[in-house]
Design a protein around this motif. Structure first.
Motif, PDB file in Angstrom:
ATOM      1  N   UNK A 154       0.804  -1.218   0.000  1.00 45.80           N
ATOM      2  CA  UNK A 154       0.000   0.000   0.000  1.00 45.80           C
ATOM      3  C   UNK A 154       0.845   1.279   0.000  1.00 45.80           C
ATOM      4  N   UNK A 155       2.146   1.132  -0.192  1.00 44.11           N
ATOM      5  CA  UNK A 155       3.038   2.297  -0.201  1.00 44.11           C
ATOM      6  C   UNK A 155       2.808   3.133  -1.453  1.00 44.11           C
ATOM      7  N   UNK A 156       3.205   4.410  -1.408  1.00 43.21           N
ATOM      8  CA  UNK A 156       3.067   5.239  -2.613  1.00 43.21           C
ATOM      9  C   UNK A 156       3.870   4.654  -3.778  1.00 43.21           C
ATOM     10  N   UNK A 157       3.307   4.754  -4.971  1.00 45.21           N
ATOM     11  CA  UNK A 157       4.013   4.311  -6.169  1.00 45.21           C
ATOM     12  C   UNK A 157       5.270   5.147  -6.383  1.00 45.21           C
ATOM     13  N   UNK A 158       6.267   4.524  -6.986  1.00 39.68           N
ATOM     14  CA  UNK A 158       7.488   5.229  -7.376  1.00 39.68           C
ATOM     15  C   UNK A 158       7.511   5.263  -8.900  1.00 39.68           C
ATOM     16  N   UNK A 159       7.463   6.466  -9.488  1.00 33.60           N
ATOM     17  CA  UNK A 159       7.530   6.542 -10.949  1.00 33.60           C
ATOM     18  C   UNK A 159       8.966   6.313 -11.405  1.00 33.60           C
ATOM     19  N   UNK A 160       9.163   5.344 -12.277  1.00 29.91           N
ATOM     20  CA  UNK A 160      10.499   5.009 -12.725  1.00 29.91           C
ATOM     21  C   UNK A 160      10.653   5.134 -14.227  1.00 29.91           C
ATOM     22  N   UNK A 161      11.886   5.202 -14.646  1.00 29.48           N
ATOM     23  CA  UNK A 161      12.249   5.231 -16.055  1.00 29.48           C
ATOM     24  C   UNK A 161      13.711   4.826 -16.142  1.00 29.48           C
ATOM     25  N   UNK A 162      14.319   5.042 -17.279  1.00 34.54           N
ATOM     26  CA  UNK A 162      15.761   4.841 -17.376  1.00 34.54           C
ATOM     27  C   UNK A 162      16.442   6.205 -17.305  1.00 34.54           C
ATOM     28  N   UNK A 163      17.740   6.184 -17.177  1.00 31.99           N
ATOM     29  CA  UNK A 163      18.534   7.402 -17.205  1.00 31.99           C
ATOM     30  C   UNK A 163      18.265   8.110 -18.540  1.00 31.99           C
ATOM     31  N   UNK A 164      18.196   9.436 -18.552  1.00 35.28           N
ATOM     32  CA  UNK A 164      17.980  10.140 -19.817  1.00 35.28           C
ATOM     33  C   UNK A 164      18.997   9.771 -20.910  1.00 35.28           C
ATOM     34  N   UNK A 165      20.205   9.371 -20.513  1.00 32.72           N
ATOM     35  CA  UNK A 165      21.204   8.947 -21.501  1.00 32.72           C
ATOM     36  C   UNK A 165      20.738   7.711 -22.259  1.00 32.72           C
ATOM     37  N   UNK A 166      19.774   6.986 -21.684  1.00 33.90           N
ATOM     38  CA  UNK A 166      19.244   5.778 -22.309  1.00 33.90           C
ATOM     39  C   UNK A 166      17.769   5.964 -22.678  1.00 33.90           C
ATOM     40  N   UNK A 167      17.440   7.198 -23.070  1.00 33.34           N
ATOM     41  CA  UNK A 167      16.103   7.583 -23.543  1.00 33.34           C
ATOM     42  C   UNK A 167      15.050   7.585 -22.448  1.00 33.34           C
ATOM     43  N   UNK A 168      15.465   7.767 -21.219  1.00 32.87           N
ATOM     44  CA  UNK A 168      14.521   7.795 -20.109  1.00 32.87           C
ATOM     45  C   UNK A 168      14.016   9.197 -19.800  1.00 32.87           C
ATOM     46  N   UNK A 169      13.064   9.247 -18.906  1.00 34.27           N
ATOM     47  CA  UNK A 169      12.429  10.486 -18.458  1.00 34.27           C
ATOM     48  C   UNK A 169      13.169  10.996 -17.229  1.00 34.27           C
ATOM     49  N   UNK A 170      13.781  12.157 -17.337  1.00 36.69           N
ATOM     50  CA  UNK A 170      14.582  12.730 -16.252  1.00 36.69           C
ATOM     51  C   UNK A 170      13.750  13.094 -15.023  1.00 36.69           C
ATOM     52  N   UNK A 171      12.435  13.157 -15.157  1.00 39.23           N
ATOM     53  CA  UNK A 171      11.591  13.510 -14.013  1.00 39.23           C
ATOM     54  C   UNK A 171      11.213  12.287 -13.175  1.00 39.23           C
ATOM     55  N   UNK A 172      11.623  11.107 -13.616  1.00 45.72           N
ATOM     56  CA  UNK A 172      11.293   9.870 -12.912  1.00 45.72           C
ATOM     57  C   UNK A 172      12.574   9.241 -12.371  1.00 45.72           C
ATOM     58  N   UNK A 173      12.449   8.440 -11.331  1.00 43.73           N
ATOM     59  CA  UNK A 173      13.591   7.749 -10.721  1.00 43.73           C
ATOM     60  C   UNK A 173      14.121   6.681 -11.663  1.00 43.73           C
ATOM     61  N   UNK A 174      15.449   6.590 -11.792  1.00 45.26           N
ATOM     62  CA  UNK A 174      16.025   5.509 -12.587  1.00 45.26           C
ATOM     63  C   UNK A 174      16.675   4.488 -11.654  1.00 45.26           C
ATOM     64  N   UNK A 175      16.933   3.268 -12.129  1.00 46.90           N
ATOM     65  CA  UNK A 175      17.482   2.223 -11.267  1.00 46.90           C
ATOM     66  C   UNK A 175      18.810   2.607 -10.606  1.00 46.90           C
ATOM     67  N   UNK A 176      19.622   3.371 -11.313  1.00 49.78           N
ATOM     68  CA  UNK A 176      20.915   3.772 -10.758  1.00 49.78           C
ATOM     69  C   UNK A 176      20.732   4.703  -9.562  1.00 49.78           C
ATOM     70  N   UNK A 177      19.796   5.641  -9.668  1.00 45.26           N
ATOM     71  CA  UNK A 177      19.496   6.527  -8.537  1.00 45.26           C
ATOM     72  C   UNK A 177      18.921   5.744  -7.367  1.00 45.26           C
ATOM     73  N   UNK A 178      18.081   4.772  -7.657  1.00 44.65           N
ATOM     74  CA  UNK A 178      17.490   3.963  -6.591  1.00 44.65           C
ATOM     75  C   UNK A 178      18.539   3.123  -5.874  1.00 44.65           C
TER      76      UNK A 178
END
Length: 161
Positions: free
Chosen positions: A38-62
């Motif tokens: 029931x925890x808040x969702x975490x919006x994720x993506x990839x690093x922008x260098x790999x076509x990800x969304x910079x406004x979302x958490x990427x695995x490396x940051x996590x």
């Protein structure tokens, strides 16, 4: 403390289908949602260098956040046990990842915790407890690259007391 085996569950749901799935490298989004109970969702993506969304958490940051948070939790625990009152804690953690055609990997994480303790507490012990926290940290004990800790421990301003 509860010793033994602990199991954790998260779900990761890809939300980046732009209509044609993975028909091409640029045809799909990297967005996903990380969920755990029931925890808040975490919006994720990839690093922008790999076509990800910079406004979302990427695995490396996590991964970096996990290492920093695990160290902090152990440190606070050890300080509480030692009678050192931590009144503030901030970490400016940095991670380095090497991306190559053969294999991408983290080469190191450096934690930079800045800790403020109660005036009169043992500052040398407060610094030393970072080493013990590092040796206890589950994340640091689970990765195959070094995690270093470069702490700063200050006393709280006597005018704040």
């Amino acid at each position: 403390m509860a010793y033994g085996e602990h199991t954790y569950r998260v779900s990761v749901q890809w939300t980046g289908n732009k209509g044609s799935g993975t028909s091409g490298y640029r045809a799909y989004g990297r967005d996903h949602v990380i969920r755990a109970g029931a925890k808040p969702d975490i919006p994720g993506s990839s690093d922008p260098a790999f076509l990800g969304d910079a406004t979302r958490w990427n695995p490396e940051e996590l991964l970096l956040a996990s290492a920093s948070a695990c160290h902090k939790l152990w440190y606070l625990h050890l300080c509480a046990d030692a009678g050192i009152r931590v009144v503030d804690y901030f970490d400016d953690a940095r991670g380095t990842m090497l991306d190559s055609p053969e294999q991408g990997r983290f080469t190191e994480i450096v934690l930079h915790p800045h800790v403020v303790i109660r005036r009169g507490d043992d500052r040398a012990l407060a610094v030393e407890l970072h080493h013990k926290a590092h040796s206890q940290c589950y994340v640091a004990n689970s990765v195959n690259f070094p995690i270093r800790c470069e702490p700063i421990v200050d006393y709280e301003d006597s005018s704040d007391v």
